[in-house]
Design a protein around this motif. Structure first.
Motif, mmCIF file in Angstrom:
data_model
loop_
_atom_site.group_PDB
_atom_site.id
_atom_site.type_symbol
_atom_site.label_atom_id
_atom_site.label_comp_id
_atom_site.label_asym_id
_atom_site.label_seq_id
_atom_site.Cartn_x
_atom_site.Cartn_y
_atom_site.Cartn_z
ATOM 1 N N SER A 6 0.828 -1.203 0.000
ATOM 2 C CA SER A 6 0.000 0.000 0.000
ATOM 3 C C SER A 6 0.866 1.258 0.000
ATOM 4 O O SER A 6 2.039 1.239 0.385
ATOM 5 C CB SER A 6 -0.917 0.007 1.225
ATOM 6 O OG SER A 6 -0.166 -0.027 2.415
ATOM 7 N N ARG A 7 0.251 2.344 -0.453
ATOM 8 C CA ARG A 7 0.943 3.632 -0.416
ATOM 9 C C ARG A 7 1.201 4.030 1.033
ATOM 10 O O ARG A 7 0.486 3.622 1.951
ATOM 11 C CB ARG A 7 0.132 4.713 -1.129
ATOM 12 C CG ARG A 7 -0.014 4.466 -2.615
ATOM 13 C CD ARG A 7 -0.375 5.735 -3.370
ATOM 14 N NE ARG A 7 -1.515 6.428 -2.800
ATOM 15 C CZ ARG A 7 -2.790 6.119 -3.046
ATOM 16 N NH1 ARG A 7 -3.077 5.104 -3.857
ATOM 17 N NH2 ARG A 7 -3.765 6.803 -2.508
ATOM 18 N N LEU A 8 2.212 4.863 1.215
ATOM 19 C CA LEU A 8 2.632 5.263 2.554
ATOM 20 C C LEU A 8 2.507 6.769 2.702
ATOM 21 O O LEU A 8 2.924 7.520 1.817
ATOM 22 C CB LEU A 8 4.091 4.842 2.798
ATOM 23 C CG LEU A 8 4.648 5.142 4.190
ATOM 24 C CD1 LEU A 8 4.065 4.185 5.219
ATOM 25 C CD2 LEU A 8 6.174 5.051 4.190
ATOM 26 N N ARG A 9 1.937 7.187 3.812
ATOM 27 C CA ARG A 9 1.887 8.602 4.173
ATOM 28 C C ARG A 9 2.816 8.827 5.357
ATOM 29 O O ARG A 9 2.674 8.179 6.392
ATOM 30 C CB ARG A 9 0.463 9.014 4.550
ATOM 31 C CG ARG A 9 0.339 10.431 5.084
ATOM 32 C CD ARG A 9 0.533 11.478 4.005
ATOM 33 N NE ARG A 9 -0.515 11.389 2.993
ATOM 34 C CZ ARG A 9 -0.567 12.151 1.898
ATOM 35 N NH1 ARG A 9 0.393 13.032 1.681
ATOM 36 N NH2 ARG A 9 -1.539 12.011 1.034
ATOM 37 N N VAL A 10 3.792 9.720 5.183
ATOM 38 C CA VAL A 10 4.753 10.037 6.238
ATOM 39 C C VAL A 10 4.470 11.449 6.738
ATOM 40 O O VAL A 10 4.310 12.386 5.946
ATOM 41 C CB VAL A 10 6.202 9.938 5.724
ATOM 42 C CG1 VAL A 10 7.192 10.278 6.837
ATOM 43 C CG2 VAL A 10 6.473 8.550 5.171
ATOM 44 N N ILE A 11 4.385 11.589 8.052
ATOM 45 C CA ILE A 11 4.094 12.875 8.686
ATOM 46 C C ILE A 11 5.242 13.216 9.614
ATOM 47 O O ILE A 11 5.589 12.424 10.498
ATOM 48 C CB ILE A 11 2.776 12.823 9.472
ATOM 49 C CG1 ILE A 11 1.615 12.467 8.536
ATOM 50 C CG2 ILE A 11 2.515 14.145 10.184
ATOM 51 C CD1 ILE A 11 0.319 12.181 9.262
ATOM 52 N N LEU A 12 5.845 14.363 9.409
ATOM 53 C CA LEU A 12 6.949 14.821 10.250
ATOM 54 C C LEU A 12 6.544 16.137 10.912
ATOM 55 O O LEU A 12 6.325 17.143 10.240
ATOM 56 C CB LEU A 12 8.217 15.014 9.410
ATOM 57 C CG LEU A 12 9.482 15.424 10.151
ATOM 58 C CD1 LEU A 12 9.900 14.317 11.118
ATOM 59 C CD2 LEU A 12 10.608 15.740 9.183
ATOM 60 N N ALA A 58 -10.339 2.034 -6.372
ATOM 61 C CA ALA A 58 -10.533 2.181 -4.929
ATOM 62 C C ALA A 58 -9.568 1.314 -4.139
ATOM 63 O O ALA A 58 -9.211 1.633 -3.013
ATOM 64 C CB ALA A 58 -11.977 1.837 -4.550
ATOM 65 N N GLN A 59 -9.139 0.194 -4.731
ATOM 66 C CA GLN A 59 -8.240 -0.713 -4.018
ATOM 67 C C GLN A 59 -6.779 -0.510 -4.388
ATOM 68 O O GLN A 59 -5.891 -0.983 -3.683
ATOM 69 C CB GLN A 59 -8.638 -2.172 -4.321
ATOM 70 C CG GLN A 59 -10.012 -2.560 -3.803
ATOM 71 C CD GLN A 59 -10.118 -2.380 -2.301
ATOM 72 O OE1 GLN A 59 -9.215 -2.723 -1.551
ATOM 73 N NE2 GLN A 59 -11.229 -1.805 -1.866
ATOM 74 N N ALA A 60 -6.504 0.189 -5.488
ATOM 75 C CA ALA A 60 -5.127 0.319 -5.973
ATOM 76 C C ALA A 60 -4.281 1.101 -4.982
ATOM 77 O O ALA A 60 -4.596 2.234 -4.629
ATOM 78 C CB ALA A 60 -5.123 1.011 -7.333
ATOM 79 N N GLY A 61 -3.213 0.489 -4.521
ATOM 80 C CA GLY A 61 -2.284 1.172 -3.642
ATOM 81 C C GLY A 61 -2.770 1.364 -2.231
ATOM 82 O O GLY A 61 -2.151 2.117 -1.469
ATOM 83 N N LEU A 62 -3.874 0.715 -1.860
ATOM 84 C CA LEU A 62 -4.403 0.878 -0.514
ATOM 85 C C LEU A 62 -4.164 -0.373 0.309
ATOM 86 O O LEU A 62 -4.132 -1.486 -0.203
ATOM 87 C CB LEU A 62 -5.908 1.171 -0.550
ATOM 88 C CG LEU A 62 -6.355 2.409 -1.322
ATOM 89 C CD1 LEU A 62 -7.852 2.613 -1.151
ATOM 90 C CD2 LEU A 62 -5.600 3.648 -0.857
ATOM 91 N N GLN A 63 -4.003 -0.170 1.597
ATOM 92 C CA GLN A 63 -3.906 -1.291 2.531
ATOM 93 C C GLN A 63 -5.164 -2.137 2.395
ATOM 94 O O GLN A 63 -6.276 -1.630 2.479
ATOM 95 C CB GLN A 63 -3.755 -0.743 3.944
ATOM 96 C CG GLN A 63 -3.631 -1.774 5.036
ATOM 97 C CD GLN A 63 -3.549 -1.109 6.402
ATOM 98 O OE1 GLN A 63 -2.822 -0.123 6.577
ATOM 99 N NE2 GLN A 63 -4.294 -1.620 7.361
ATOM 100 N N ALA A 64 -5.005 -3.428 2.192
ATOM 101 C CA ALA A 64 -6.148 -4.277 1.838
ATOM 102 C C ALA A 64 -7.124 -4.471 2.973
ATOM 103 O O ALA A 64 -8.341 -4.509 2.755
ATOM 104 C CB ALA A 64 -5.638 -5.638 1.353
ATOM 105 N N ALA A 65 -6.630 -4.595 4.196
ATOM 106 C CA ALA A 65 -7.510 -4.897 5.323
ATOM 107 C C ALA A 65 -6.994 -4.206 6.571
ATOM 108 O O ALA A 65 -5.809 -3.882 6.690
ATOM 109 C CB ALA A 65 -7.582 -6.410 5.550
#
Length: 374
Positions: free
Chosen positions: A15-21, A122-129
């Motif tokens: 899945s895609r990753l969001r990094v917050i600093l 909707a599912q592309a690159g997303l955490q599956a579960a």
């Protein structure tokens, strides 16, 4: 720890990753920080796997800033953030920043009003579960000591008094496990609550500061923990992130034994080796006969270690202990493992060689302390 229900945390779900600093700047350092950020973003823009980033400044407190970035998945981000290039790229920002906090999240769902979502998109690159955790953050540090000093360093690291386990109302240091392989030290920690708060708490304790000072003369990489920049660079380079953790869904059995196994990877294949072991441990978690009840894989560059809690002696099921259960798995590990670096050369297709690999990979335990010991 007693639990039921499978626990799984992973950087390898695609899945895609969001990094917050989150950053708290020194007053008057805003322009200097902005210049440093411009330099950094020009570097990161060319890093494989990077999608975008944003720099934000608080509308309530001009000293509080936020950097968010999006990545195709966790592995390319981890490869970048753990690289020597990253260490040097962010160094100009250090003099501007009073405090930082980094958080990493897999993208689970998203809403894009301007782009109606098809089921496929909707599912592309997303955490599956949705994952189920255990409320514990895991992290490790690794460093090397001068050859010949191993026994002295082990004595120092085993002999200090444990710091107070309770950090604050919401954070507790649950367990610290320390192992050595030759002159390499690996210290793994488990924290209930805020990992960063726990690490800072431990670093401030007099007994910990004393032992850190005591081992300084034996380190291969010089450091000065009284110098914030030197300490920051050392611990950045020593960071060994947990990239995968899995626990079987059954209640914890009594008498678990903890081991740490060392897997030096072929140059440039560390992430691939970590992913291979992670997939193997996922399969083992579904096997009620597997001796591996819980496993955590840590990886940085070509250093991969696997912390396992097992129900019986490792040599009673060597393929399961090494994470190579199943047809062709020994050959796959052979392609990824730098056998010469661990003193095991040749094919892994014989029981004798696997015995040798296990004996060489199984790290020497130095200390294993739970909060109950503190």
């Amino acid at each position: 720890m007693t639990m039921s229900g499978r626990i799984s945390q992973s950087a390898f779900d695609g899945s895609r990753l969001r990094v917050i600093l989150l950053l708290d700047l020194y007053e008057g350092a805003q322009e200097q920080f902005l210049d440093a950020y411009e330099h950094m973003r020009n570097k990161v823009a060319s890093v494989p796997g990077h999608i975008s980033d944003q720099l934000c400044q608080s509308i309530e407190n001009p000293s509080q800033w936020l950097i968010t970035s999006e990545w195709e998945s966790a592995p390319p981000f981890l490869a970048w953030v753990n690289s020597e290039e990253h260490v040097e790229t962010v160094r100009p920002m250090h003099n501007c920043v009073r405090d930082t906090r980094s958080m990493r999240y897999s993208v689970l769902r998203e809403t894009l009003p301007e782009r109606p979502l098809t089921p496929e998109r909707a599912q592309a690159g997303l955490q599956a579960a949705v994952r189920v955790g255990d409320g514990v953050a895991r992290h490790a540090l690794t460093f090397t000591v001068k050859p010949g000093s191993e026994s002295k360093v082990a004595e120092l690291l085993a002999g200090y008094q444990s710091p107070r386990a309770q950090v604050d109302d919401t954070t507790r240091l649950r367990r610290t496990s320390l192992f050595m392989h030759g002159n390499r030290v690996v210290r793994a920690v488990e924290v209930e609550g805020d990992l960063l708060a726990a690490l800072r708490h431990v670093a401030r304790q007099p007994e910990v500061r004393a032992v850190e000072e005591a081992i300084n003369p034996y380190l291969e990489q010089d450091r000065d923990l009284t110098d914030p920049d030197s300490a920051r660079v050392f611990f950045t380079r020593a960071a060994l992130p947990a990239v995968h953790h899995v626990v079987q869904g059954s209640p914890e059995p009594a008498g678990l034994r903890r081991h740490m196994l060392y897997y030096p990877a072929v140059t440039g294949r560390g992430m691939d080796l970590a992913r291979f072991l992670a997939h193997q441990d996922e399969a083992a978690a579904d096997d009620p006969d597997s001796p591996v009840y819980a496993s955590t894989v840590f990886q940085r560059d070509d250093i991969v270690v696997r912390l396992v809690d097992v129900t019986r002696d490792l040599d009673l099921d060597i393929p399961a202990a090494l994470g190579i259960k199943g047809p062709g798995k020994a050959a796959e590990l052979e392609r990824l493992l730098d056998g010469a670096a661990i003193g095991v050369e040749g094919s892994l297709d014989s029981e004798r060689t696997l015995n040798r690999l296990l004996s060489h990979a199984d790290m020497m335990p130095v200390t294993d302390r739970s909060s109950a010991d503190s």
